[in-house]
Write a protein that holds these residues in place. Structure first.
Motif: not given
Ligand code: MN
Ligand code: AHG
Ligand code: MN
Length: 348
Positions: A105-106, A129, A131-132
């Motif tokens: 995601e990053e 992901d 850190l969700d």
């Molecule tokens: Mn995230």
């Protein structure tokens, strides 16, 4: 206690004290390409999870030790936790001869991992992901990590391509999440059910605490950001009203943490439905198909639950972009069926 009861007792005690490391080794043969690579890959995720857990636990001390963006006492820049989690997972995964590509995601684009001999022989792609629910960090509320693993479809020996990442969720060989909650848990599946492991932080070991997790067929929790209600499609509005009506086991109770991992984890244990529908604000919802919905859908199905975009099973969707979004309905199968019914009726 008779001998049979004693044997059963010893067996269950032994399983209760089984570590994640032991479990991975013992169950390696279940996996159809059991060359040990997938086991090593899960092991590297276990390691990264412990590092991230350690950092997440210190988050409340940032005002004392220095906020993200500040310079720490060693003159190093303090990283935001989602950047730190991203770097930790990527470096841990890259460092082993297993993964040929990582999407996160990053990162706007996927990362190619050449392998130590630059020969592109590694077979797995990982989507994460890191850190969700990261907006919950500042208020001391649970966050998570989500991961999804595929075998590449292009030939080993050539660089990974976008095609390797854009596989339908059905092709996943493993998926899981880590919830950094009151306890830290790692929950994963390799397509043979879902098992959950709780971290004993004192010694850094994950123990099997939730063997063979099952989504109750029906529950009494609905989880949705109701602040968006007026923007939801009519079918979703109708279903929410249905959840609130007094009849049978309704009204349901509303629980929404705003951290997908934590909301689904709770609903899997207690029974419930999680929804992030499309709306007039977000034409395709908010959640990302490849590293949020697909892994959670694989886990949900493996636990006897269900996940769809309101019409089609999430795992059957053919992705077209790395960061594409999709409406998401996931949870107890009878509840997802009912939500789908309301959506279908509103389009008649
Ligand atoms: Mn995230
Ligand atoms: P992330 O922190 O990875 O960007 O994900 C946040 C997601 C998901 O965890 C959560 O369920 C959802 O966003 C909450 O969105 P709203 O604040 O719009 O309800
Ligand atoms: Mn997320």
């Amino acid at each position: 206690m008779n001998i049979f009861a004693q044997a059963t007792y010893i067996f269950f005690m032994a399983r209760k004290h089984q570590t994640l490391g032991e479990f991975i080794i013992e169950n390696q043969s279940e996996f159809k390409y059991s060359s040990g690579e997938l086991s090593r890959l899960i092991n590297s995720i276990r390691l990264a999870a412990k590092v991230v857990n350690h950092e997440v636990n210190k988050a409340g001390l940032v005002d004392i030790l220095g906020a993200a963006g500040d310079t720490n006492i060693q003159g190093e820049d303090q990283q935001k936790l989602d950047v730190m989690a991203n770097t930790t997972f990527i470096n841990t995964l890259k460092n082993r001869e297993i993964v040929c590509g990582i999407a996160s995601e990053e990162n706007d684009d996927y990362i190619t991992v050449e392998g130590h001999n630059d020969d592109h022989q590694n077979k797995y792609v990982v989507l994460i992901d890191p850190l969700d629910g990261s907006s919950n960090i500042d208020v001391n509320v649970s966050v998570g990590t989500i991961f999804s693993i595929y075998r590449r479809i292009t030939e080993a020996g050539t660089p990974v391509t976008l095609e390797d990442f854009l596989q339908p969720g059905r092709n996943q060989v493993a998926a899981g999440y880590i919830v950094y909650g009151t306890s830290t848990m790692l929950v994963y599946t390799t397509g043979h059910g879902v098992n959950g492991f709780t971290l004993n932080p004192a010694i850094g070991t994950f123990y099997l605490s939730h063997p063979n997790m099952q989504f109750p067929e029906e529950g009494q929790i609905y989880s949705v950001n109701e602040g968006n209600y007026v923007h939801f499609p009519q079918g979703v509005k109708d279903y929410i009203k249905y959840c609130q009506e007094e009849e049978g086991n309704r009204p349901y109770t509303s629980r929404y943490i705003g951290s997908l991992v934590s909301d689904i984890h709770r609903n899997m244990i207690k029974g419930g439905i999680y929804m992030y529908p499309k709306s007039s604000l977000n034409a395709k919802g908010k959640l990302r198909l490849l590293y949020e919905c697909n892994p959670m859908a694989f886990i949900a199905e493996q636990a006897g639950g269900k996940a769809s975009d309101g019409f089609t099973p999430i795992l059957d969707l053919k992705p077209t972009e790395l960061h594409e979004r999709v409406p998401f309905f996931c949870g107890s199968s009878l509840m997802v069926n009912k939500a789908e019914e309301f959506l279908a009726n509103s389009y008649k």
